[in-house]
Design an enzyme around this catalytic site. Structure first.
Site, PDB file in Angstrom:
ATOM      1  N   ASN A   9       0.880  -1.172   0.000  1.00 29.16           N
ATOM      2  CA  ASN A   9       0.000   0.000   0.000  1.00 29.16           C
ATOM      3  C   ASN A   9       0.917   1.221   0.000  1.00 29.16           C
ATOM      4  O   ASN A   9       1.513   1.542   1.021  1.00 29.16           O
ATOM      5  CB  ASN A   9      -0.893  -0.024   1.249  1.00 29.16           C
ATOM      6  N   LYS A  11       0.148   4.241  -0.247  1.00 27.86           N
ATOM      7  CA  LYS A  11      -0.466   5.450   0.326  1.00 27.86           C
ATOM      8  C   LYS A  11      -0.212   6.626  -0.642  1.00 27.86           C
ATOM      9  O   LYS A  11      -0.216   6.411  -1.839  1.00 27.86           O
ATOM     10  CB  LYS A  11       0.058   5.681   1.749  1.00 27.86           C
ATOM     11  N   HIS A  94      -9.442   1.477   4.822  1.00 28.12           N
ATOM     12  CA  HIS A  94      -8.162   1.595   5.537  1.00 28.12           C
ATOM     13  C   HIS A  94      -8.354   2.502   6.754  1.00 28.12           C
ATOM     14  O   HIS A  94      -9.130   3.459   6.692  1.00 28.12           O
ATOM     15  CB  HIS A  94      -7.083   2.158   4.605  1.00 28.12           C
ATOM     16  N   GLU A  96      -6.667   4.810   7.900  1.00 27.25           N
ATOM     17  CA  GLU A  96      -6.406   6.236   7.639  1.00 27.25           C
ATOM     18  C   GLU A  96      -7.624   6.891   7.000  1.00 27.25           C
ATOM     19  O   GLU A  96      -7.946   8.046   7.269  1.00 27.25           O
ATOM     20  CB  GLU A  96      -5.147   6.376   6.758  1.00 27.25           C
ATOM     21  N   GLU A 166      -5.194  -4.896  10.518  1.00 22.35           N
ATOM     22  CA  GLU A 166      -4.135  -3.912  10.738  1.00 22.35           C
ATOM     23  C   GLU A 166      -4.377  -3.178  12.056  1.00 22.35           C
ATOM     24  O   GLU A 166      -5.158  -2.208  12.089  1.00 22.35           O
ATOM     25  CB  GLU A 166      -4.137  -2.873   9.610  1.00 22.35           C
ATOM     26  N   GLY A 172       2.884   2.247  10.744  1.00 20.13           N
ATOM     27  CA  GLY A 172       3.849   3.325  10.592  1.00 20.13           C
ATOM     28  C   GLY A 172       4.598   3.672  11.868  1.00 20.13           C
ATOM     29  O   GLY A 172       5.264   4.691  11.951  1.00 20.13           O
ATOM     30  N   SER A 212       3.691  -2.268  10.125  1.00 23.34           N
ATOM     31  CA  SER A 212       5.155  -2.361  10.274  1.00 23.34           C
ATOM     32  C   SER A 212       5.732  -3.705   9.831  1.00 23.34           C
ATOM     33  O   SER A 212       6.685  -4.212  10.431  1.00 23.34           O
ATOM     34  CB  SER A 212       5.577  -2.023  11.707  1.00 23.34           C
TER      35      SER A 212
HETATM   36  P1  13P Z   1       3.199   0.340   7.596  1.00 23.52           P
HETATM   37  O1  13P Z   1       3.657  -0.970   6.980  1.00 23.52           O
HETATM   38  O2  13P Z   1       3.961   1.519   7.093  1.00 23.52           O
HETATM   39  O3  13P Z   1       3.141   0.236   9.079  1.00 23.52           O
HETATM   40  O4  13P Z   1       1.695   0.570   7.085  1.00 23.52           O
HETATM   41  C1  13P Z   1       0.773  -0.453   7.197  1.00 23.52           C
HETATM   42  C2  13P Z   1      -0.432  -0.086   6.421  1.00 23.52           C
HETATM   43  O5  13P Z   1      -1.165   0.823   6.790  1.00 23.52           O
HETATM   44  C3  13P Z   1      -0.702  -0.811   5.176  1.00 23.52           C
HETATM   45  O6  13P Z   1      -1.982  -0.556   4.710  1.00 23.52           O
END
Ligand code: 13P
Length: 249
Positions: A9, A11, A94, A96, A166, A172, A212
């Site tokens: 992903n 982003k 997601h 976010e 997740e 992150g 992560s």
């Molecule tokens: P990270 O791998 O950067 O922690 O992000 C995970 C994520 O949100 C994947 O959709």
């Protein structure tokens, strides 16, 4: 036997030329992988990514879609639009988007229904916050999110839905859930799916871990009984690192 599905992903990262460079570097590194390899890229990279992955085993996904076909929704992109250029996967719900853009269990459910109606393969995200984890409600939160996301879907649609567990506190932050913890929650989600849709569905539905994931922890996580691969954020931006995650064995 369920397949391992490793999805990146990106982003809000990478311009089209960077996407093309990434694909050119990644393709030979993962060409022999028996795992499913997906990159979920920004809308502006979709067309270029589809063109440049044509003769590869890399699949392309979007990171969101609207549930309506068209209309006065400034700034939105519909599932039909994704489908029309050949996009195969789409991330839905997601954390976010839930946190910053008002995505709710209801809109997630509408988007999932629409994605299936169009033949797009959804990757739906669920996961608890740190607060919810600490107050002991994590399992209840992911159960509710999963049930509401899948509500009204046919059995075969549930089977074709990829679920990404997740935990928000692991996204992150460099903090990964322990492999035992992640596996336990994913097993729990699978059990809830079995209660509603039966064992054939629960045993074939792909449930990924996200938060992560990197090349140094991918093998430990992906070898657990119920973890069917990962949804990878930061570590999916580097082709060498992402290839190591895809080829984790
Ligand atoms: P990270 O791998 O950067 O922690 O992000 C995970 C994520 O949100 C994947 O959709």
């Amino acid at each position: 036997m369920r397949k391992k599905v490793i999805a990146g992903n990106w982003k809000m990262n990478k311009l089209p030329n960077e996407a093309i460079d990434f694909i050119t570097e990644l393709a030979p590194l993962v060409k022999d992988s028996k795992n499913e390899v997906i990159i979920c890229v920004p809308y502006t990279d979709l067309f270029y990514s589809l063109l440049h992955t044509q003769d590869t085993n890399i699949k392309v996904g979007a990171q969101n879609m609207h549930f309506e076909e068209k209309g006065a929704y400034t700034g939105e992109v519909s599932g039909e639009m994704l489908k029309s250029i050949g996009v195969e996967y789409v991330i839905i719900g997601h954390s976010e988007r839930r946190a910053y853009y008002g995505e709710t269990d209801e809109t997630v459910n509408k988007k999932l229904k629409k994605a299936h109606a169009l033949g797009l393969k959804p990757i739906v995200c669920v996961g608890e916050s740190l607060e919810q984890r600490e107050d002991g409600s994590a399992k209840e939160v992911v159960t509710t999110q999963t049930k509401l996301a899948l509500e009204g879907l046919k059995k075969d649609e549930v089977e074709k839905t990829i679920i990404a567990y997740e935990p928000i506190w692991a996204i992150g932050t460099g903090k990964t859930a322990t492999k035992e913890d992640a596996n336990e929650t994913i097993k729990w989600i699978r059990e809830k799916i079995e209660e509603i849709y039966g064992k054939d569905v629960s045993e074939s539905v792909i449930i990924q871990y996200g938060g992560s994931v990197k090349s140094s922890n991918a093998k430990d996580l992906f070898e657990m009984s119920d973890i069917d691969g990962g949804l990878v954020g930061g570590a999916s931006l580097d082709a060498q690192e992402f290839a190591k995650i895809v080829n984790y064995k």
